[in-house]
Design a protein around this motif. Structure first.
Motif, short mmCIF file in Angstrom:
data_model
loop_
_atom_site.label_atom_id
_atom_site.label_comp_id
_atom_site.label_asym_id
_atom_site.label_seq_id
_atom_site.Cartn_x
_atom_site.Cartn_y
_atom_site.Cartn_z
N GLU A 38 0.81 -1.21 0.00
CA GLU A 38 0.00 0.00 0.00
C GLU A 38 0.85 1.27 0.00
O GLU A 38 0.35 2.34 0.26
CB GLU A 38 -0.94 0.00 1.21
CG GLU A 38 -1.97 -1.10 1.14
CD GLU A 38 -3.01 -0.97 2.23
OE1 GLU A 38 -3.01 0.04 2.94
OE2 GLU A 38 -3.81 -1.89 2.37
N HIS A 65 -5.59 5.14 -2.91
CA HIS A 65 -5.43 4.01 -2.00
C HIS A 65 -5.91 2.76 -2.73
O HIS A 65 -6.83 2.83 -3.57
CB HIS A 65 -6.27 4.28 -0.74
CG HIS A 65 -6.01 3.30 0.35
ND1 HIS A 65 -6.69 2.12 0.44
CD2 HIS A 65 -5.13 3.33 1.37
CE1 HIS A 65 -6.26 1.45 1.49
NE2 HIS A 65 -5.30 2.17 2.08
N SER A 93 -7.90 0.35 -2.01
CA SER A 93 -9.34 0.09 -1.96
C SER A 93 -10.11 1.10 -2.83
O SER A 93 -11.11 0.74 -3.45
CB SER A 93 -9.85 0.11 -0.53
OG SER A 93 -9.61 1.36 0.07
N GLU A 94 -9.65 2.34 -2.91
CA GLU A 94 -10.27 3.32 -3.81
C GLU A 94 -10.07 2.92 -5.27
O GLU A 94 -10.97 3.07 -6.09
CB GLU A 94 -9.68 4.70 -3.58
CG GLU A 94 -9.99 5.31 -2.24
CD GLU A 94 -9.19 6.58 -2.00
OE1 GLU A 94 -9.83 7.64 -1.90
OE2 GLU A 94 -7.95 6.49 -1.94
N ALA A 98 -9.71 -0.16 -6.35
CA ALA A 98 -10.59 -1.30 -6.59
C ALA A 98 -12.03 -0.86 -6.83
O ALA A 98 -12.70 -1.37 -7.73
CB ALA A 98 -10.52 -2.27 -5.41
N TRP A 151 -8.95 -8.76 -8.03
CA TRP A 151 -7.98 -7.99 -7.26
C TRP A 151 -7.04 -8.95 -6.57
O TRP A 151 -7.46 -9.78 -5.76
CB TRP A 151 -8.72 -7.13 -6.25
CG TRP A 151 -7.88 -6.20 -5.45
CD1 TRP A 151 -6.55 -5.94 -5.58
CD2 TRP A 151 -8.32 -5.40 -4.35
NE1 TRP A 151 -6.14 -5.02 -4.65
CE2 TRP A 151 -7.21 -4.67 -3.88
CE3 TRP A 151 -9.54 -5.23 -3.72
CZ2 TRP A 151 -7.29 -3.78 -2.83
CZ3 TRP A 151 -9.63 -4.33 -2.68
CH2 TRP A 151 -8.52 -3.63 -2.24
#
Length: 117
Positions: free
Chosen positions: A76, A90, A92-93, A95, A111
């Motif tokens: 990350e 980030h 998760s953003e 994704a 992912w």
């Protein structure tokens, strides 16, 4: 052996590459029942998600084209070189953005991270 000589080059202009693939490389798209594009990536596109999604929804409407995306995020951090890319998000953003994009393109999103899929 030739694979060992390959080097990364080019830009991260996602929409330009997508347009090239769809409008130039898939010229005979009307002759095929189904076609798919596969994107292997480690980061978010440099264009806004809604712009890419709108383009894909328009392009995919005329024929059976699907965009499948595999996101590889090992860590990350910003990068091993410490240089921030043109557009950073980030994992998760990233994704979430790619999930929205593949929904517009009738595709699938995968992912892969350090822990697996």
């Amino acid at each position: 052996r030739w694979v060992l000589n390959l080097q990364c080059k080019g830009s991260r202009n996602f929409l330009s590459a997508l347009r090239r693939a769809v409008e130039v490389d898939l010229q005979d798209k009307d002759k095929h029942k189904s076609q798919g594009l596969y994107l292997l990536t480690t980061g978010i596109p440099d264009q806004e998600t809604h712009t890419v999604s709108a383009y894909l929804a328009e392009v995919c409407r005329g024929f059976d084209l699907q965009l499948h995306i595999s996101l590889f995020s090992v860590a990350e951090d910003i990068g091993s070189s410490g240089i921030m890319p043109a557009r950073y998000a980030h994992p998760s953003e990233t994704a979430i953005a790619f999930r929205e994009i593949v929904q517009a393109a009738n595709g699938r999103f995968h992912w892969f991270g350090e822990a697996g899929m």
